[in-house]
Design a protein around this motif. Sequence first.
Motif, mmCIF file in Angstrom:
data_model
loop_
_atom_site.group_PDB
_atom_site.id
_atom_site.type_symbol
_atom_site.label_atom_id
_atom_site.label_comp_id
_atom_site.label_asym_id
_atom_site.label_seq_id
_atom_site.Cartn_x
_atom_site.Cartn_y
_atom_site.Cartn_z
ATOM 1 N N LYS A 5 0.852 -1.182 0.000
ATOM 2 C CA LYS A 5 0.000 0.000 0.000
ATOM 3 C C LYS A 5 0.892 1.237 0.000
ATOM 4 C CE LYS A 5 -0.932 1.275 4.801
ATOM 5 N NZ LYS A 5 -2.007 1.599 5.729
ATOM 6 N N THR A 6 0.260 2.394 -0.178
ATOM 7 C CA THR A 6 0.958 3.671 -0.111
ATOM 8 C C THR A 6 0.739 4.260 1.271
ATOM 9 O OG1 THR A 6 0.708 4.034 -2.481
ATOM 10 C CG2 THR A 6 1.104 5.984 -1.129
ATOM 11 N N TYR A 7 1.767 4.877 1.814
ATOM 12 C CA TYR A 7 1.713 5.478 3.147
ATOM 13 C C TYR A 7 0.469 6.343 3.303
ATOM 14 C CZ TYR A 7 2.840 8.522 7.077
ATOM 15 O OH TYR A 7 2.790 9.218 8.262
ATOM 16 N N ASP A 8 -0.284 6.095 4.399
ATOM 17 C CA ASP A 8 -1.469 6.890 4.688
ATOM 18 C C ASP A 8 -1.597 7.191 6.187
ATOM 19 O OD1 ASP A 8 -2.251 4.469 5.765
ATOM 20 O OD2 ASP A 8 -4.022 4.234 4.506
ATOM 21 N N ARG A 9 -0.534 6.972 6.931
ATOM 22 C CA ARG A 9 -0.432 7.222 8.364
ATOM 23 C C ARG A 9 -1.261 6.247 9.198
ATOM 24 N NH1 ARG A 9 -1.489 11.736 12.540
ATOM 25 N NH2 ARG A 9 0.557 11.857 13.510
ATOM 26 N N SER A 10 -1.734 5.176 8.577
ATOM 27 C CA SER A 10 -2.496 4.174 9.319
ATOM 28 C C SER A 10 -1.816 2.814 9.196
ATOM 29 C CB SER A 10 -3.924 4.074 8.776
ATOM 30 O OG SER A 10 -3.946 3.329 7.576
ATOM 31 N N THR A 11 -2.213 1.907 10.043
ATOM 32 C CA THR A 11 -1.683 0.543 9.977
ATOM 33 C C THR A 11 -2.642 -0.394 9.248
ATOM 34 O OG1 THR A 11 -2.613 0.029 12.150
ATOM 35 C CG2 THR A 11 -0.308 0.778 12.090
ATOM 36 N N SER A 12 -3.706 0.146 8.694
ATOM 37 C CA SER A 12 -4.688 -0.701 8.018
ATOM 38 C C SER A 12 -4.061 -1.428 6.834
ATOM 39 C CB SER A 12 -5.880 0.127 7.542
ATOM 40 O OG SER A 12 -5.477 1.020 6.527
ATOM 41 N N ALA A 13 -4.508 -2.642 6.630
ATOM 42 C CA ALA A 13 -4.010 -3.455 5.521
ATOM 43 C C ALA A 13 -5.173 -4.255 4.952
ATOM 44 C CB ALA A 13 -2.918 -4.393 6.006
ATOM 45 N N THR A 14 -5.122 -4.467 3.655
ATOM 46 C CA THR A 14 -6.082 -5.329 2.995
ATOM 47 C C THR A 14 -5.317 -6.551 2.545
ATOM 48 O OG1 THR A 14 -7.327 -3.422 2.241
ATOM 49 C CG2 THR A 14 -7.754 -5.500 1.117
#
Length: 167
Positions: A5-14
């Motif tokens: 993923k691209t950095y988005d300041r979250s740890t969310s992952a799909t």
Amino acid sequence: SNVVKTYDRSTSATGSAVAVQGTRLYNGDTLSGGTYAFTNANAGTGNKTVTVSGVTVNDGNGGANYTVTYASNTTSTINPKALTASYAATNKTYNGNTTASVTGSSSDIIGGDTVNFVNTSANFADKNVGTGKVVTVSGISLSGADAGNYSLQNASATASANITPKA
């Protein structure tokens, strides 16, 4: 499996659950669902860990035919977020040189991140009095605690400002 993923300041992952090497599912049994998360939000290539939990085993027996053990993926990637620097120049009074004072910014920075702009030079096209004069900013780079999470798209920029007559 690997998550990118691209950095988005979250740890969310799909992610998607897979049976790891040395184990297997039988007779069309499958894995589905799950909750995935990076262990931290910072950019990194091929060295990021993604944890998994809550995967469903679809085996026609409510998952009872298997014992599930979770293994984190340690080769995932968070790509740096693209960032374009823009600059504003400050008007000045004629002083015989072309040096300009500038301030960098970007709308690409995610709120709460600390990213600063550094440049090696900022100069008016010439030293003479005028309005709307072009200022060229060169040697742009990033600094700050979160700079590594961004990929600077431009090493130079232009702005405009006035040089007013010296009293």
